[in-house]
Design an enzyme around this catalytic site. Structure first.
Site, PDB file in Angstrom:
ATOM      1  N   CYS A 130       0.814  -1.223   0.000  1.00  0.00           N
ATOM      2  CA  CYS A 130       0.000   0.000   0.000  1.00  0.00           C
ATOM      3  C   CYS A 130       0.850   1.277   0.000  1.00  0.00           C
ATOM      4  O   CYS A 130       0.546   2.236  -0.720  1.00  0.00           O
ATOM      5  CB  CYS A 130      -0.949  -0.001   1.192  1.00  0.00           C
ATOM      6  SG  CYS A 130      -0.262  -0.699   2.685  1.00  0.00           S
ATOM      7  N   HIS A 242      -2.880   6.334   4.452  1.00  0.00           N
ATOM      8  CA  HIS A 242      -1.434   6.382   4.720  1.00  0.00           C
ATOM      9  C   HIS A 242      -0.885   7.740   4.252  1.00  0.00           C
ATOM     10  O   HIS A 242      -1.278   8.242   3.184  1.00  0.00           O
ATOM     11  CB  HIS A 242      -0.708   5.293   3.931  1.00  0.00           C
ATOM     12  CG  HIS A 242      -0.892   3.894   4.461  1.00  0.00           C
ATOM     13  ND1 HIS A 242      -1.641   3.568   5.563  1.00  0.00           N
ATOM     14  CD2 HIS A 242      -0.383   2.718   3.998  1.00  0.00           C
ATOM     15  CE1 HIS A 242      -1.597   2.255   5.761  1.00  0.00           C
ATOM     16  NE2 HIS A 242      -0.842   1.724   4.825  1.00  0.00           N
TER      17      HIS A 242
HETATM   18  N1  LIG Z   1      -5.028  -3.351   4.284  1.00  0.00           N
HETATM   19  C1  LIG Z   1      -4.218  -2.787   3.401  1.00  0.00           C
HETATM   20  O1  LIG Z   1      -4.029  -1.549   3.346  1.00  0.00           O
HETATM   21  C2  LIG Z   1      -3.515  -3.633   2.395  1.00  0.00           C
HETATM   22  C3  LIG Z   1      -2.894  -3.011   1.324  1.00  0.00           C
HETATM   23  C4  LIG Z   1      -2.201  -3.784   0.395  1.00  0.00           C
HETATM   24  C5  LIG Z   1      -2.167  -5.136   0.562  1.00  0.00           C
HETATM   25  N2  LIG Z   1      -2.795  -5.729   1.616  1.00  0.00           N
HETATM   26  C6  LIG Z   1      -2.722  -7.189   1.729  1.00  0.00           C
HETATM   27  O2  LIG Z   1      -4.011  -7.737   1.450  1.00  0.00           O
HETATM   28  C7  LIG Z   1      -4.187  -8.935   2.204  1.00  0.00           C
HETATM   29  C8  LIG Z   1      -5.458  -8.835   3.022  1.00  0.00           C
HETATM   30  O3  LIG Z   1      -5.421  -7.678   3.833  1.00  0.00           O
HETATM   31  P1  LIG Z   1      -6.692  -7.181   4.635  1.00  0.00           P
HETATM   32  O4  LIG Z   1      -6.264  -5.877   5.204  1.00  0.00           O
HETATM   33  O5  LIG Z   1      -7.939  -7.231   3.823  1.00  0.00           O
HETATM   34  O6  LIG Z   1      -6.783  -8.297   5.805  1.00  0.00           O
HETATM   35  P2  LIG Z   1      -8.032  -8.711   6.740  1.00  0.00           P
HETATM   36  O7  LIG Z   1      -8.937  -7.550   6.931  1.00  0.00           O
HETATM   37  O8  LIG Z   1      -7.431  -9.359   7.921  1.00  0.00           O
HETATM   38  O9  LIG Z   1      -8.812  -9.820   5.862  1.00  0.00           O
HETATM   39  C9  LIG Z   1      -8.255 -11.083   5.546  1.00  0.00           C
HETATM   40  C10 LIG Z   1      -9.214 -11.857   4.659  1.00  0.00           C
HETATM   41  O10 LIG Z   1      -8.625 -13.112   4.349  1.00  0.00           O
HETATM   42  C11 LIG Z   1      -9.560 -14.149   4.612  1.00  0.00           C
HETATM   43  N3  LIG Z   1      -8.908 -15.403   4.927  1.00  0.00           N
HETATM   44  C12 LIG Z   1      -8.061 -15.681   5.958  1.00  0.00           C
HETATM   45  N4  LIG Z   1      -7.678 -16.981   5.925  1.00  0.00           N
HETATM   46  C13 LIG Z   1      -8.281 -17.539   4.849  1.00  0.00           C
HETATM   47  C14 LIG Z   1      -8.311 -18.833   4.290  1.00  0.00           C
HETATM   48  N5  LIG Z   1      -7.615 -19.847   4.826  1.00  0.00           N
HETATM   49  N6  LIG Z   1      -9.066 -19.063   3.189  1.00  0.00           N
HETATM   50  C15 LIG Z   1      -9.786 -18.058   2.610  1.00  0.00           C
HETATM   51  N7  LIG Z   1      -9.816 -16.793   3.117  1.00  0.00           N
HETATM   52  C16 LIG Z   1      -9.067 -16.537   4.216  1.00  0.00           C
HETATM   53  C17 LIG Z   1     -10.344 -13.616   5.786  1.00  0.00           C
HETATM   54  O11 LIG Z   1     -11.545 -14.341   5.913  1.00  0.00           O
HETATM   55  P3  LIG Z   1     -12.276 -14.557   7.346  1.00  0.00           P
HETATM   56  O12 LIG Z   1     -13.018 -13.292   7.635  1.00  0.00           O
HETATM   57  O13 LIG Z   1     -13.143 -15.705   7.076  1.00  0.00           O
HETATM   58  O14 LIG Z   1     -11.182 -14.829   8.351  1.00  0.00           O
HETATM   59  C18 LIG Z   1     -10.557 -12.175   5.339  1.00  0.00           C
HETATM   60  O15 LIG Z   1     -11.584 -12.111   4.371  1.00  0.00           O
HETATM   61  C19 LIG Z   1      -2.913  -9.113   3.032  1.00  0.00           C
HETATM   62  O16 LIG Z   1      -2.007  -9.935   2.327  1.00  0.00           O
HETATM   63  C20 LIG Z   1      -2.368  -7.690   3.111  1.00  0.00           C
HETATM   64  O17 LIG Z   1      -0.986  -7.666   3.340  1.00  0.00           O
HETATM   65  C21 LIG Z   1      -3.484  -5.017   2.524  1.00  0.00           C
END
Ligand SMILES: NC(=O)c1ccc[n+]([C@@H]2O[C@H](COP(=O)([O-])OP(=O)(O)OC[C@H]3O[C@@H](n4cnc5c(N)ncnc54)[C@H](OP(=O)(O)O)[C@@H]3O)[C@@H](O)[C@H]2O)c1
Length: 343
Positions: A130, A242
């Site tokens: 990000c 950010h």
């Molecule tokens: N947030 C940011 O600003 C940002 C920016 C760039 C990249 N990212 C990347 O994007 C990814 C997700 O970030 P996020 O912020 O959205 O995280 P988050 O809010 O913690 O959400 C994680 C998601 O992954 C799902 N998940 C976890 N384990 C799983 C499994 N075994 N099978 C299928 N789904 C699963 C979760 O489902 P449940 O609800 O069922 O647990 C939830 O939908 C990460 O790799 C992060 O580094 C994030």
């Protein structure tokens, strides 16, 4: 003609935002599927005015969809993206798993759209970190004009960058501090409410963190490996958005007026830069917006050709979900959806 699209991680911060942005950008969707972990099977998420219910990824037939927007962990993506890519659809992944793989394009559409040409090698495209995404949108037009030699960045990263658990921790700590007193940190290594933490990710041997290394590695892959970039990543008690204080040294002359003009013309950038109380953008104002905002553009008198600027964007949008949907749009415009993976 529209596409069949699956969102994996649909209950997460980024996944929910992806569903919103697919609608906002009017990406041609014929059918939409939400997938998350097993515990979320049957959980309802919104797509426009419709409700959709999360399905079990283990039982899902990926050969029936065209595009997969994935937003889970790196470990999950390492396991699943190659399988899905081979089954047919193109995977646009938000984790760090594939960003530096030479056979996987790392794309910010305003910066290096032509790199999608090799997406069919694995049928995987990576979305940058990000903090990198918003930075490169602002650096690219300046680099094209005056050649960047060195960049010094300090980030002020919101808790939503650490997923929904990060947001919950700031909320819970903030409420608890005046009633129960300080609570034990869980997601972050130290208290995040009313504090800042100069550490994101994991330490490397050289004392930098992997979050910091992502920023220079990804900038090198997308813009130019010759750019020297040094960075300190800091977590701040902000829910979304950010911010980055950016110091740039150029090879060639470029003053603040010309930089402002270049950035005003640059795709994805909005310049808000007046020298009064409303003449700059804070993360709060970037929330829910598409733009990378650039403010506080000023000459750096300590360098021959240097500038300082302040770069702010919604990390869940340009830093993740918006960029992913823009990549899908780019593939659609270039007729690249529906190719078979080469490997
Ligand atoms: N947030 C940011 O600003 C940002 C920016 C760039 C990249 N990212 C990347 O994007 C990814 C997700 O970030 P996020 O912020 O959205 O995280 P988050 O809010 O913690 O959400 C994680 C998601 O992954 C799902 N998940 C976890 N384990 C799983 C499994 N075994 N099978 C299928 N789904 C699963 C979760 O489902 P449940 O609800 O069922 O647990 C939830 O939908 C990460 O790799 C992060 O580094 C994030």
């Amino acid at each position: 003609m529209g596409y069949r699209v699956a969102v994996i991680g649909a209950t997460g911060n980024v996944g929910r935002e992806m569903l919103v942005i697919l609608e906002e950008l009017k990406f041609p969707v014929d059918a939409i599927f939400a997938l998350a972990s097993r515990k979320s099977v049957g959980v309802e998420v919104n797509f426009g005015d419709k409700s959709i219910f999360c399905q079990d990824i283990e039982k899902f037939d990926f050969s029936t969809v065209d595009v997969v927007l994935m937003s889970v962990s790196g470990a999950f993506s390492k396991e699943w993206s190659p399988k899905i890519g081979k089954a047919g659809p193109i995977v646009i992944d938000n984790s760090s798993a594939w960003r530096m793989d030479p056979d996987v394009p790392l794309i910010v559409p305003e910066v290096n759209p032509d790199d999608v040409s090799y997406a069919s090698r694995k049928n995987i495209i990576a979305n940058p970190n990000c903090s990198t995404a918003q930075l490169v949108v602002a650096l690219k037009p300046l680099h094209d004009r005056a050649k960047i030699k060195r960049v010094v960045v300090s980030t002020y990263q919101s808790v939503s960058g650490a997923g929904k658990e990060g947001m919950d921790e700031l909320w819970d700590q903030t409420k608890a501090i005046y009633s129960l007193g300080p609570t034990e940190p869980k997601k972050f290594p130290k208290q995040i409410a009313f504090n800042v933490i100069p550490f994101i990710g994991a330490f490397k041997d050289d004392g930098y963190t992997d979050e910091e290394a992502k920023m220079w590695n990804e900038t090198h892959k997308m813009i130019d490996p010759a750019i020297k970039l040094t960075v300190t990543c800091v977590r701040v008690p902000v829910f979304v958005g950010h911010s980055e204080a950016v110091n740039i040294e150029f090879e060639n002359a470029l003053d603040e007026d010309e930089a402002r003009d270049l950035l005003r013309e640059a795709p994805g950038v909005v310049v808000v830069d007046r020298r009064d109380d409303k003449g700059y953008i804070t993360p709060k104002e970037s929330q829910g917006e598409f733009a990378v905002y650039v403010s506080r553009i000023r000459n750096d008198p300590t360098l021959d050709h240097g500038l300082n600027m302040w770069v702010v964007s919604d990390n869940l949008r340009k830093g993740a979900a918006l960029n992913a949907v823009q990549i899908a749009q780019l593939l659609h415009e270039r007729g690249l959806i529906g190719q078979k993976a080469l490997t």
